[in-house]
Design a protein around this motif. Structure first.
Motif, PDB file in Angstrom:
ATOM      1  N   GLN A 102     -11.527  40.103  71.290  1.00  0.00           N
ATOM      2  CA  GLN A 102     -10.923  41.207  70.541  1.00  0.00           C
ATOM      3  C   GLN A 102     -10.162  40.702  69.314  1.00  0.00           C
ATOM      4  O   GLN A 102     -10.185  41.346  68.265  1.00  0.00           O
ATOM      5  N   GLN A 103      -9.496  39.583  69.447  1.00  0.00           N
ATOM      6  CA  GLN A 103      -8.724  39.040  68.334  1.00  0.00           C
ATOM      7  C   GLN A 103      -9.623  38.483  67.236  1.00  0.00           C
ATOM      8  O   GLN A 103      -9.214  38.398  66.082  1.00  0.00           O
ATOM      9  N   TYR A 147     -16.556  44.652  79.221  1.00  0.00           N
ATOM     10  CA  TYR A 147     -16.015  46.004  79.431  1.00  0.00           C
ATOM     11  C   TYR A 147     -16.768  46.734  80.536  1.00  0.00           C
ATOM     12  O   TYR A 147     -16.167  47.398  81.390  1.00  0.00           O
ATOM     13  N   GLN A 190     -14.938  52.860  73.931  1.00  0.00           N
ATOM     14  CA  GLN A 190     -14.398  52.524  75.247  1.00  0.00           C
ATOM     15  C   GLN A 190     -14.362  53.753  76.148  1.00  0.00           C
ATOM     16  O   GLN A 190     -14.640  53.655  77.346  1.00  0.00           O
ATOM     17  N   SER A 195     -12.385  44.998  62.643  1.00  0.00           N
ATOM     18  CA  SER A 195     -12.266  46.399  63.054  1.00  0.00           C
ATOM     19  C   SER A 195     -13.515  47.152  62.608  1.00  0.00           C
ATOM     20  O   SER A 195     -13.970  47.004  61.474  1.00  0.00           O
ATOM     21  N   LEU A 231     -18.486  41.162  74.661  1.00  0.00           N
ATOM     22  CA  LEU A 231     -17.365  42.065  74.909  1.00  0.00           C
ATOM     23  C   LEU A 231     -17.838  43.330  75.626  1.00  0.00           C
ATOM     24  O   LEU A 231     -17.195  43.788  76.573  1.00  0.00           O
TER      25      LEU A 231
END
Length: 189
Positions: free
Chosen positions: A152-153, A127, A90, A157, A123
């Motif tokens: 995101q949920q 972003y 990010q 990871s 995603l």
């Protein structure tokens, strides 16, 4: 020749280990790559951590590595930017939105589940759009914000564990995570 840049926080642990390990593994496989690393909060010229250096010696890597700050020249040089966590990714996209299409976490780039990859692509696009709107002073629409949260949920990871301040064993575990992802990366390349 492909240019690969690894990015972490201080460029003293994870990204230099990834850089040196990839350089060695690629050479062993006969794959021609140029590899560098940088940190989003690096102090230029700092030595890598003693434990990271010890891990590299265990892999018979004796490179003399020092930290480098993430700079636009390095981003431009790279064909592929692989970050060690989602927050590093990010940071790169926030500061270099034009590099969004070549910026991934190491683990996500080596992911092969098509549903996860589709979510990641959407995603990343969200972003990049968000950063562009922010730069233009435009608000993010509620539907876009909700979609970001939803994706995101759902996704796993992709962060590589941070051994900073830990024991040599912690660094060995992190190096193992990195090595597994690098083997998959080289298979993909």
């Amino acid at each position: 020749m492909k240019h690969i840049l690894f990015v972490c926080t201080g460029n003293t642990c994870r990204s230099p280990m990834a850089e040196a390990l990839l350089r060695k593994l690629a050479t062993e496989r006969g794959i021609s790559l140029e590899v560098r690393s940088a940190g989003v909060a690096a102090m230029e010229g700092t030595s890598i951590s003693h434990h990271a250096e010890a891990v590299l010696r265990d892999h018979e890597i004796y490179d003399s590595l020092t930290s480098s700050s993430l700079r636009s020249e390095t981003v431009e040089w790279s064909d592929l930017i692989l970050t060690l966590t989602g927050s590093h990714k990010q940071h790169v996209i926030h500061n270099f939105p034009h590099a969004a299409d070549k910026t991934f976490t190491l683990k996500e780039f080596t992911e092969d589940d098509e549903r996860v990859l589709k979510d990641l692509q959407e995603l990343d696009s969200l972003y990049a759009s968000w950063e562009l709107k922010r730069a233009l002073g435009q608000p993010l629409e509620n539907a876009e914000r909700e979609r970001i949260i939803e994706i995101q949920q759902r996704i796993p990871s992709f962060d590589i564990s941070d051994p900073f301040g830990g024991s040599k064993d912690d660094y060995d575990i992190t190096a193992g995570e990195i090595r597994t992802a690098l083997d998959r990366l080289l298979d993909k390349l």
